[in-house]
Design a protein around this motif. Sequence first.
Motif, PDB file in Angstrom:
ATOM      1  N   SER A 116       0.797  -1.228   0.000  1.00 24.43           N
ATOM      2  CA  SER A 116       0.000   0.000   0.000  1.00 24.43           C
ATOM      3  C   SER A 116       0.826   1.273   0.000  1.00 24.43           C
TER       4      SER A 116
ATOM      5  N   ILE B 223     -10.060  -7.903  -6.643  1.00 25.65           N
ATOM      6  CA  ILE B 223     -10.918  -6.974  -5.909  1.00 25.65           C
ATOM      7  C   ILE B 223     -12.249  -7.656  -5.616  1.00 25.65           C
TER       8      ILE B 223
ATOM      9  N   VAL C 127     -11.476   0.878   2.571  1.00 23.57           N
ATOM     10  CA  VAL C 127     -10.868  -0.418   2.267  1.00 23.57           C
ATOM     11  C   VAL C 127     -11.226  -1.369   3.403  1.00 23.57           C
TER      12      VAL C 127
ATOM     13  N   GLN D 116      -7.336   0.762  -8.128  1.00 22.83           N
ATOM     14  CA  GLN D 116      -7.710   0.536  -6.733  1.00 22.83           C
ATOM     15  C   GLN D 116      -8.306   1.801  -6.122  1.00 22.83           C
TER      16      GLN D 116
ATOM     17  N   GLU E 118     -11.998   2.394  -4.244  1.00 22.57           N
ATOM     18  CA  GLU E 118     -11.985   2.753  -2.827  1.00 22.57           C
ATOM     19  C   GLU E 118     -12.703   4.085  -2.600  1.00 22.57           C
TER      20      GLU E 118
ATOM     21  N   THR F 163      -9.711  -4.351  -1.814  1.00 22.23           N
ATOM     22  CA  THR F 163      -8.884  -4.013  -2.976  1.00 22.23           C
ATOM     23  C   THR F 163      -7.400  -4.296  -2.768  1.00 22.23           C
ATOM     24  N   ARG F 164      -6.984  -4.529  -1.527  1.00 16.58           N
ATOM     25  CA  ARG F 164      -5.551  -4.667  -1.228  1.00 16.58           C
ATOM     26  C   ARG F 164      -5.158  -6.136  -1.078  1.00 16.58           C
TER      27      ARG F 164
ATOM     28  N   PRO G  83      -0.243  -3.920  -6.610  1.00 19.36           N
ATOM     29  CA  PRO G  83      -0.599  -3.712  -8.019  1.00 19.36           C
ATOM     30  C   PRO G  83       0.619  -3.625  -8.926  1.00 19.36           C
TER      31      PRO G  83
END
Length: 544
Positions: A272, A294, A358, A397, A401, A485-486, A490
């Motif tokens: 992140s 996701i 998130v 992402q 979010e 999403t994490r 990415p």
Amino acid sequence: MLRASEIKLPLDNATSLHHEPEVIKAALLKKLGIPASDLISMAIFKRGVDARKSHAILFVYTLDVEVKNEDKILAKFKKDPHVKVAPDTSYHFVAKAPEASKAPRPVIVGFGPAGIFAALILAQSGFKPIVLERGKSVRERTKDTWALWRKNVLNPESNVQFGEGGAGTFSDGKLYSQIKDPKHYGRKVLHEFVKAGAPEEILYVSHPHIGTFRLVGMVEEMRQNIIELGGEIRFQSRVDDIEIENGQVQGVVLQNGERIATNHLVLAVGHSARDTFEMIHKRGIYIDAKPFSIGFRIEHPQSLIDHARFGPNAQHPVLGAADYKLVHHAKNGRSVYSFCMCPGGTVVAAASEEGRVVTNGMSQYSRNERNANAGIVVGIDPEKDYPGDPLAGMEFQRKWEARAFELGGKNYQAPGQLIGDFINGKPSTEFGTVQPSYTPGVHLTDLSTALPEYAITAIREALPAFAKQIKGFDLPDGVLTGVETRTSSPIRIKRDDETLQSINTKGLYPTGEGAGYAGGILSAAVDGIKIAEAVALNISNVRI
């Protein structure tokens, strides 16, 4: 030493985490066909659970044993793969620090699992690393995390993602993975965790976990060990720039302008660290966009999962809370799967940027909360879903979010919907029998616009399909909470296969989840060990 595997005993005879030693011993002697006088010693290496038949659950043991006449036993079982010589799983250091060196100390950026174990191995080898962590120490960080969960106040530098221990500190503390580990680095990780206060059972249970509260104390203990060995750990020390000359790392610059010289920089920033990704891309360090997934968090009563998995043995104290692992290949070509399943846990707020929501999952060691939760996520691909710029996945992402923040009411509440309503395509207005565990709170709405259309379609198809494997998985009152999403980084910071340095920047060693080479606590820690060894060999050029 021999290793004997596939020794099966019924659950009925188990009285704790495993059967009584005499019961296991009797099964082993029967397997080997030897008298008790020929057995010198016996230790549990692995204990698994075979729950394919819920009415007849078995414990499956792998044992390390010393026997008389070992050669005779091996000859007897030469065609049986379940009796063989036990491999050496002890850790062997590859290099030691030169006694007199004027070279700058190695620097590690990030103090999650990869950074911790990179620092620990280097410290144990005598290299005295400097660790730079942008967040706070684990207990201070915990206070900031609770501020978001209880007061809707986000600290972008100290949260679930950033701070001592990394994102894995606020998780189920799972310590298993599917990585190939021929050098048994995973055993080194588990042994260090036990030394730091983890229960010894993690050395042999098939799906070990620790839980958040225990992880906090363990991280502190490992930090102290690194310091005692000459390492230095600095918190609230964000790296804003990397100095590079002629393709070689020369040092780093902190947010306060301080420069630290180094020719060996370990980048263990986690998945992140978006501002760091932007910085290294600007610096010309080679990165690629990589796939990730996701989706939503799903919550059921833990009792539902227990009964579906264990049948009449549900709630057996030895079995504990049941978990699951599911996958479905949707008609639109997308794969949907369960991710980071947390038995008896909670859904947690995991944002690290303002104006975004998130979700993640967390369990304590006891796993005794009322709900089970897991990510139900859809695999996506850079070429298809976010082509072009290597950082496009990161922006992808951010988009979803921000959408979740909007749907949740713009106050860090998360958007949610009942499973039945989601499948039928209608907004939810009130909760049923399942109360969501996410704090700051769940705002019921319609999640059909919370993810791309292809993801919504695939998940709607997958939930009834999963119910064929886990009865009740499509429970109408179950809750979906957005967004997850994490799942992984990415990007991938590409590194040379042999030296493990960046393919275009000497002295830069990308590692862990943020670099795209791990997924979870154990695999990140193992990758940190690999990187530490590469750094140690490069500095010393001496093998032990």
